[in-house]
Design an enzyme around this catalytic site. Structure first.
Site, PDB file in Angstrom:
ATOM      1  N   VAL A  78      -1.494 -20.410  47.272  1.00  0.00           N
ATOM      2  CA  VAL A  78      -2.310 -20.151  46.062  1.00  0.00           C
ATOM      3  C   VAL A  78      -3.746 -19.775  46.438  1.00  0.00           C
ATOM      4  CG1 VAL A  78      -3.381 -21.353  44.078  1.00  0.00           C
ATOM      5  CG2 VAL A  78      -0.944 -21.604  44.542  1.00  0.00           C
ATOM      6  N   TYR A  79      -4.261 -20.410  47.495  1.00  0.00           N
ATOM      7  CA  TYR A  79      -5.674 -20.167  47.850  1.00  0.00           C
ATOM      8  C   TYR A  79      -5.881 -18.885  48.629  1.00  0.00           C
ATOM      9  CZ  TYR A  79      -7.177 -24.750  46.049  1.00  0.00           C
ATOM     10  OH  TYR A  79      -7.469 -25.826  45.237  1.00  0.00           O
ATOM     11  N   ASP A 116      11.048 -27.475  55.374  1.00  0.00           N
ATOM     12  CA  ASP A 116      10.453 -28.125  54.199  1.00  0.00           C
ATOM     13  C   ASP A 116       9.704 -29.365  54.676  1.00  0.00           C
ATOM     14  OD1 ASP A 116      11.844 -29.171  50.984  1.00  0.00           O
ATOM     15  OD2 ASP A 116       9.929 -29.639  51.945  1.00  0.00           O
ATOM     16  N   ILE A 117       8.426 -29.424  54.397  1.00  0.00           N
ATOM     17  CA  ILE A 117       7.626 -30.559  54.892  1.00  0.00           C
ATOM     18  C   ILE A 117       8.082 -31.881  54.281  1.00  0.00           C
ATOM     19  CG2 ILE A 117       5.768 -30.540  53.151  1.00  0.00           C
ATOM     20  CD1 ILE A 117       3.809 -30.767  55.599  1.00  0.00           C
ATOM     21  N   ASN A 152      -5.603 -30.158  45.475  1.00  0.00           N
ATOM     22  CA  ASN A 152      -6.863 -29.738  44.846  1.00  0.00           C
ATOM     23  C   ASN A 152      -7.690 -31.000  44.664  1.00  0.00           C
ATOM     24  OD1 ASN A 152      -6.437 -30.967  42.121  1.00  0.00           O
ATOM     25  ND2 ASN A 152      -4.711 -29.549  42.146  1.00  0.00           N
ATOM     26  N   GLY A 198       3.139 -25.314  44.668  1.00  0.00           N
ATOM     27  CA  GLY A 198       3.308 -25.143  46.112  1.00  0.00           C
ATOM     28  C   GLY A 198       3.724 -26.407  46.836  1.00  0.00           C
ATOM     29  N   VAL A 199       3.140 -26.564  48.043  1.00  0.00           N
ATOM     30  CA  VAL A 199       3.536 -27.725  48.853  1.00  0.00           C
ATOM     31  C   VAL A 199       3.097 -29.033  48.190  1.00  0.00           C
ATOM     32  CG1 VAL A 199       1.463 -27.728  50.320  1.00  0.00           C
ATOM     33  CG2 VAL A 199       3.628 -28.589  51.231  1.00  0.00           C
ATOM     34  N   ASP A 200       1.970 -28.988  47.487  1.00  0.00           N
ATOM     35  CA  ASP A 200       1.483 -30.194  46.786  1.00  0.00           C
ATOM     36  C   ASP A 200       2.514 -30.631  45.737  1.00  0.00           C
ATOM     37  OD1 ASP A 200      -1.503 -30.973  44.868  1.00  0.00           O
ATOM     38  OD2 ASP A 200      -0.587 -32.072  46.523  1.00  0.00           O
ATOM     39  N   THR A 221      -2.950 -21.127  52.599  1.00  0.00           N
ATOM     40  CA  THR A 221      -2.343 -19.786  52.742  1.00  0.00           C
ATOM     41  C   THR A 221      -1.443 -19.408  51.570  1.00  0.00           C
ATOM     42  OG1 THR A 221      -0.451 -20.670  53.959  1.00  0.00           O
ATOM     43  CG2 THR A 221      -2.361 -19.968  55.264  1.00  0.00           C
TER      44      THR A 221
END
Ligand code: APR
Length: 170
Positions: free
Chosen positions: A121-122, A10-11, A24, A32-34, A119
């Site tokens: 949602v996009y 986990d970042i 975005n 996601g990660v954001d 890698t």
């Protein structure tokens, strides 16, 4: 000398000076990660992001990390939406990694953690994204001493390990 690392995890739990988020253009946070980074940093991150938004695809902008301490900076970058590979996606993705390192160098950051940008949602293919990520950081002239790729799943981890291993002579 820059050290490259690949970890599975986990970042938001990485002990580094800067953490990159796959944002975005609004820099207000998302999923996601954001979403994970904004949840860990707290609401101040979206306020700081809004103050420097918009961030174009391929660009990177830094804010404080707030509740993510001891992390000092969140570097927000916007990856390309995968449209089949004919719309310059590879160049935009490489630019994300390069620009994050340029921003990190200006801030004097010694260690940075990257997620696998674009890698999720996009929709960027994981293997190709890993090759682009590793090539971009390897060819960057950066003063960052530790670059850690943080994969959230085994497939992403193995793709990054493979990419790091490619082109290593001997
Ligand atoms: N730690 C590390 N990696 C993570 C974590 C986490 N806590 N959570 C998710 N990831 C991984 C995903 O598994 C994926 O491999 O981050 C990678 C990037 O996926 P996304 O977060 O979906 O980012 P991206 O594909 O670039 O899409 C960005 O999604 O959340 C929105 O606001 C964001 O609009 C933007 C878009």
């Amino acid at each position: 000398m820059t050290v490259l690392e690949v970890v599975l995890g986990d970042i938001t739990t990485q002990d580094v000076e800067a953490v990159v988020t796959a944002a975005n253009e609004s820099l207000l946070g998302g999923g996601g990660v954001d979403g994970a980074i904004h949840r860990a940093a707290g609401p101040e991150l979206a306020v700081a992001g809004a103050a420097i938004a918009p961030c174009s695809a391929g660009d990177a902008k830094a804010t404080g990390a707030f509740g993510l301490a001891p992390v000092r900076y969140v570097i927000h970058t916007v990856g390309p939406v995968w449209e089949g590979g004919t719309e310059g996606e590879a160049q935009v993705l490489a630019s994300c990694y390069r620009r994050c390192l340029e921003v990190a160098d200006v801030l004097g950051v010694g260690s940075i953690a990257f997620p696998s940008i674009a890698t999720g949602v996009y929709g960027y293919p994981v293997e190709e994204a890993a090759r682009i990520a590793v090539a971009a950081v390897r060819t960057a002239r950066t003063t960052v001493g530790l670059i850690r790729f943080v994969a959230f799943d085994q497939g992403g981890h193995d793709a990054l390990v493979g990419a790091v291993g490619e082109g290593v002579s001997g």
